[in-house]
Design a protein around this motif. Structure first.
Motif, short mmCIF file in Angstrom:
data_model
loop_
_atom_site.label_atom_id
_atom_site.label_comp_id
_atom_site.label_asym_id
_atom_site.label_seq_id
_atom_site.Cartn_x
_atom_site.Cartn_y
_atom_site.Cartn_z
N THR A 16 0.85 -1.18 0.00
CA THR A 16 0.00 0.00 0.00
C THR A 16 0.90 1.24 0.00
OG1 THR A 16 -0.09 -0.03 2.41
CG2 THR A 16 -1.88 -1.13 1.26
N MET A 17 0.35 2.36 -0.42
CA MET A 17 1.11 3.58 -0.49
C MET A 17 0.49 4.62 0.45
SD MET A 17 1.44 6.91 -2.12
CE MET A 17 0.08 6.90 -3.23
N PHE A 32 5.82 3.42 0.24
CA PHE A 32 5.09 2.16 0.15
C PHE A 32 5.37 1.32 1.39
CE2 PHE A 32 5.05 3.63 -4.13
CZ PHE A 32 3.83 3.21 -4.63
N SER A 33 4.43 0.44 1.71
CA SER A 33 4.54 -0.38 2.92
C SER A 33 5.77 -1.29 2.89
CB SER A 33 3.27 -1.20 3.12
OG SER A 33 3.00 -2.00 1.99
N VAL A 34 6.34 -1.55 1.73
CA VAL A 34 7.52 -2.40 1.63
C VAL A 34 8.82 -1.61 1.74
CG1 VAL A 34 6.39 -4.22 0.31
CG2 VAL A 34 7.48 -2.35 -0.90
N ASP A 35 8.73 -0.27 1.77
CA ASP A 35 9.92 0.57 1.87
C ASP A 35 10.25 0.87 3.31
OD1 ASP A 35 10.03 0.84 -0.94
OD2 ASP A 35 8.72 2.60 -0.89
N PHE A 45 15.60 14.91 1.59
CA PHE A 45 15.33 14.46 2.96
C PHE A 45 14.97 12.98 2.94
CE2 PHE A 45 12.24 13.59 6.34
CZ PHE A 45 12.98 13.97 7.45
N VAL A 46 15.49 12.21 3.88
CA VAL A 46 15.19 10.78 3.97
C VAL A 46 14.09 10.58 5.01
CG1 VAL A 46 16.08 8.49 4.51
CG2 VAL A 46 17.52 10.13 3.29
N ALA A 47 12.95 10.08 4.54
CA ALA A 47 11.81 9.80 5.41
C ALA A 47 11.78 8.32 5.73
CB ALA A 47 10.50 10.21 4.74
N TYR A 48 11.45 7.98 6.95
CA TYR A 48 11.39 6.60 7.40
C TYR A 48 9.95 6.12 7.47
CZ TYR A 48 16.28 7.04 8.55
OH TYR A 48 17.63 7.23 8.45
N ASN A 49 9.76 4.86 7.15
CA ASN A 49 8.45 4.24 7.30
C ASN A 49 8.31 3.90 8.78
OD1 ASN A 49 6.11 2.78 7.17
ND2 ASN A 49 6.73 1.55 5.43
N ASP A 50 7.44 4.60 9.46
CA ASP A 50 7.34 4.46 10.91
C ASP A 50 6.33 3.42 11.38
OD1 ASP A 50 5.17 5.90 10.08
OD2 ASP A 50 5.58 7.66 11.30
N GLU A 51 5.77 2.66 10.44
CA GLU A 51 4.86 1.59 10.84
C GLU A 51 5.70 0.37 11.24
OE1 GLU A 51 1.63 0.53 8.33
OE2 GLU A 51 1.23 2.62 7.83
#
Length: 83
Positions: A16-17, A32-35, A45-51
């Motif tokens: 999912t995005m 995306f949920s896989v990133d 800027f580097v954003a982190y997937n916080d889930e």
């Protein structure tokens, strides 16, 4: 797959995005949920997937995700932790 109704693995098998707002420049960042991370196209800027993923703690993760995807996600997680 060990757990046919595992909610954690679902977001990786059917990505999912989400959109985030870059805190530096205000642009929309698609992640995306896989990133594990994504770089803002505008400013870098580097954003982190916080889930949090169950892959970090579930004893069935390797079986549910499959060895190839499990190894890729764990390598990404390791790389992200070193930053």
């Amino acid at each position: 797959m060990v757990h046919g109704n595992c909610p954690g693995v679902e977001r990786f098998k059917n990505p999912t995005m989400k959109e985030k707002i870059c805190p530096v420049c205000g642009e929309i960042i698609e992640i995306f949920s896989v990133d594990s991370t994504v770089t803002c196209d505008n400013c870098g800027f580097v954003a982190y997937n916080d889930e949090q993923s169950c892959i970090s703690w579930c004893k069935y993760a390797k079986e549910c995700f499959g060895e190839e995807l499990y190894n890729k996600l764990m390598a990404d997680k390791e790389k992200t932790a070193k930053k």
